[in-house]
Design a protein around this motif. Structure first.
Motif, PDB file in Angstrom:
ATOM      1  N   ASN A 163       0.812  -1.217   0.000  1.00 28.23           N
ATOM      2  CA  ASN A 163       0.000   0.000   0.000  1.00 28.23           C
ATOM      3  C   ASN A 163       0.849   1.273   0.000  1.00 28.23           C
ATOM      4  O   ASN A 163       1.417   1.628  -1.022  1.00 28.23           O
ATOM      5  CB  ASN A 163      -1.014  -0.040   1.144  1.00 28.23           C
ATOM      6  CG  ASN A 163      -2.027  -1.166   0.975  1.00 28.23           C
ATOM      7  OD1 ASN A 163      -2.328  -1.567  -0.146  1.00 28.23           O
ATOM      8  ND2 ASN A 163      -2.540  -1.686   2.066  1.00 28.23           N
ATOM      9  N   ASP A 164       0.976   1.969   1.136  1.00 30.76           N
ATOM     10  CA  ASP A 164       1.741   3.216   1.154  1.00 30.76           C
ATOM     11  C   ASP A 164       3.234   2.993   1.338  1.00 30.76           C
ATOM     12  O   ASP A 164       4.013   3.945   1.316  1.00 30.76           O
ATOM     13  CB  ASP A 164       1.216   4.153   2.252  1.00 30.76           C
ATOM     14  CG  ASP A 164       1.389   3.591   3.652  1.00 30.76           C
ATOM     15  OD1 ASP A 164       1.355   2.351   3.805  1.00 30.76           O
ATOM     16  OD2 ASP A 164       1.562   4.384   4.594  1.00 30.76           O
ATOM     17  N   ALA A 165       3.668   1.747   1.483  1.00 30.19           N
ATOM     18  CA  ALA A 165       5.098   1.442   1.489  1.00 30.19           C
ATOM     19  C   ALA A 165       5.569   1.401   0.037  1.00 30.19           C
ATOM     20  O   ALA A 165       4.980   0.715  -0.794  1.00 30.19           O
ATOM     21  CB  ALA A 165       5.362   0.108   2.173  1.00 30.19           C
ATOM     22  N   LEU A 175      10.355   2.372   3.307  1.00 33.05           N
ATOM     23  CA  LEU A 175      10.053   3.755   2.943  1.00 33.05           C
ATOM     24  C   LEU A 175       8.576   3.874   2.628  1.00 33.05           C
ATOM     25  O   LEU A 175       8.058   3.154   1.763  1.00 33.05           O
ATOM     26  CB  LEU A 175      10.868   4.199   1.721  1.00 33.05           C
ATOM     27  CG  LEU A 175      12.387   4.187   1.843  1.00 33.05           C
ATOM     28  CD1 LEU A 175      13.015   4.796   0.593  1.00 33.05           C
ATOM     29  CD2 LEU A 175      12.828   4.956   3.069  1.00 33.05           C
ATOM     30  N   ARG A 176       7.897   4.776   3.328  1.00 36.27           N
ATOM     31  CA  ARG A 176       6.475   5.015   3.101  1.00 36.27           C
ATOM     32  C   ARG A 176       6.249   6.426   2.574  1.00 36.27           C
ATOM     33  O   ARG A 176       6.994   7.349   2.885  1.00 36.27           O
ATOM     34  CB  ARG A 176       5.683   4.845   4.409  1.00 36.27           C
ATOM     35  CG  ARG A 176       5.681   3.451   4.934  1.00 36.27           C
ATOM     36  CD  ARG A 176       4.720   3.275   6.109  1.00 36.27           C
ATOM     37  NE  ARG A 176       4.847   1.927   6.636  1.00 36.27           N
ATOM     38  CZ  ARG A 176       4.205   0.873   6.146  1.00 36.27           C
ATOM     39  NH1 ARG A 176       3.358   1.028   5.133  1.00 36.27           N
ATOM     40  NH2 ARG A 176       4.385  -0.328   6.660  1.00 36.27           N
ATOM     41  N   THR A 177       5.204   6.570   1.784  1.00 34.38           N
ATOM     42  CA  THR A 177       4.851   7.900   1.310  1.00 34.38           C
ATOM     43  C   THR A 177       4.476   8.771   2.500  1.00 34.38           C
ATOM     44  O   THR A 177       3.777   8.325   3.425  1.00 34.38           O
ATOM     45  CB  THR A 177       3.676   7.842   0.327  1.00 34.38           C
ATOM     46  OG1 THR A 177       2.516   7.306   0.984  1.00 34.38           O
ATOM     47  CG2 THR A 177       4.015   6.955  -0.867  1.00 34.38           C
ATOM     48  N   ALA A 184       3.619   2.243  -6.365  1.00 32.86           N
ATOM     49  CA  ALA A 184       3.930   1.068  -7.178  1.00 32.86           C
ATOM     50  C   ALA A 184       5.389   1.133  -7.609  1.00 32.86           C
ATOM     51  O   ALA A 184       5.957   2.218  -7.768  1.00 32.86           O
ATOM     52  CB  ALA A 184       3.016   0.986  -8.398  1.00 32.86           C
ATOM     53  N   HIS A 185       5.968  -0.034  -7.836  1.00 32.21           N
ATOM     54  CA  HIS A 185       7.401  -0.153  -8.149  1.00 32.21           C
ATOM     55  C   HIS A 185       7.552  -1.158  -9.282  1.00 32.21           C
ATOM     56  O   HIS A 185       6.991  -2.255  -9.230  1.00 32.21           O
ATOM     57  CB  HIS A 185       8.125  -0.635  -6.889  1.00 32.21           C
ATOM     58  CG  HIS A 185       9.606  -0.786  -7.019  1.00 32.21           C
ATOM     59  ND1 HIS A 185      10.334  -1.583  -6.170  1.00 32.21           N
ATOM     60  CD2 HIS A 185      10.509  -0.259  -7.880  1.00 32.21           C
ATOM     61  CE1 HIS A 185      11.622  -1.528  -6.496  1.00 32.21           C
ATOM     62  NE2 HIS A 185      11.741  -0.735  -7.545  1.00 32.21           N
ATOM     63  N   SER A 186       8.297  -0.799 -10.303  1.00 36.70           N
ATOM     64  CA  SER A 186       8.531  -1.686 -11.436  1.00 36.70           C
ATOM     65  C   SER A 186      10.008  -1.616 -11.801  1.00 36.70           C
ATOM     66  O   SER A 186      10.581  -0.523 -11.855  1.00 36.70           O
ATOM     67  CB  SER A 186       7.657  -1.251 -12.625  1.00 36.70           C
ATOM     68  OG  SER A 186       7.669  -2.202 -13.659  1.00 36.70           O
TER      69      SER A 186
END
Length: 258
Positions: free
Chosen positions: A82-84, A231-233, A240-242
């Motif tokens: 989620n926010d991570a 790390l969180r927003t 999202a991470h790609s």
């Protein structure tokens, strides 16, 4: 002037890196296919560890201890929910329907390393999460398309930032990709933002990990969890991470982790 010294890989070395990359791709597929509500993030880590064991590969993540981290990383898989955004430590968190999960994984096989990441939704997806994941994937694809001899790292970063910002999303501040080869992190740094025609020139044999880290509400700021890794927003928005490991060849980009 360019001061970064990078190791250019031979064709045979790139082939060896692709073998490590195939292990990474297999593990990411296995984790994504198995993830479902009720599982813990530690369950996902065990699935990834099993893939490493089957191939006789080791983890560049496990016990990795950069200067900024208070403790070595304790797992083979990063699981960020989620926010991570990135670097989530697998634990007893139980996945719930609708969770947005980003998984980041590396493998070292016969001395060469691959590194990749993907994001997905567990159970029932929200349309805004699908759009966020698609933007991260599109930014990665645009960056890979910019990987060809004679282009520069600024072209890669510009491809990422323009794709993400045009979609209305933000990029995690102060983070980007990296060179990769015998170790997980090598020169050069690969920024997620850049100016076309600027930065280090791309040459055949260069291998880099490209990884957009995209924040859903257009912000870029983050905070560390007490574990010192996750790390969180700062805003609480989802992310999202790609990521793929990509080699520069005379003909363009070769993805090593698919």
């Amino acid at each position: 002037m360019e001061h970064t010294v990078v190791e250019l890989k031979t064709c045979a070395e790139i082939d060896a890196m692709a073998e490590a990359g195939a292990v990474v791709a297999e593990a990411l597929r296995a984790v994504a296919e198995a993830a479902k509500p009720g599982m813990t993030t530690a369950d996902l880590d065990r699935i990834a560890a099993d893939v490493l064991a089957r191939h006789g590969a080791s983890s560049p993540f496990l016990n990795y201890h950069p200067r900024w981290a208070p403790t070595p990383f304790p797992a083979v898989l990063c699981v960020s929910v989620n926010d991570a955004v990135v670097h989530g430590i697998p634990n007893d968190y139980v996945l719930a329907d609708g969770d947005l999960v980003s998984i980041d994984f590396g493998a070292t096989l016969r001395g060469w390393t691959g590194d990749a990441a993907r994001s997905f939704v567990v159970g029932t997806p929200r349309p805004e999460d699908i759009a966020l994941i698609e933007a991260a994937d599109a930014a990665l694809a645009a960056a890979i398309a910019a990987v060809r001899p004679g282009n520069r790292l600024g072209d890669v970063g510009h491809a990422i930032s323009s794709t993400v910002h045009e979609a209305g999303f933000g990029l995690l501040a102060d983070h980007g990709g990296h060179g990769i080869g015998r170790t997980m992190h090598e020169d050069p740094d690969v920024p997620n933002e850049g100016r076309p025609g600027k930065g280090m020139k791309l040459r055949p044999g260069l291998v880099i990990a490209i990884e957009p880290m995209v924040i859903g509400d257009g912000t870029e700021d983050y905070r560390h969890d007490p574990d010192g890794w996750t790390l969180r927003t700062l805003s609480g928005a989802r992310a999202a991470h790609s990521e793929h490991t990509v080699a520069v060849t005379p003909d363009g980009a070769r993805i090593l982790t698919n």
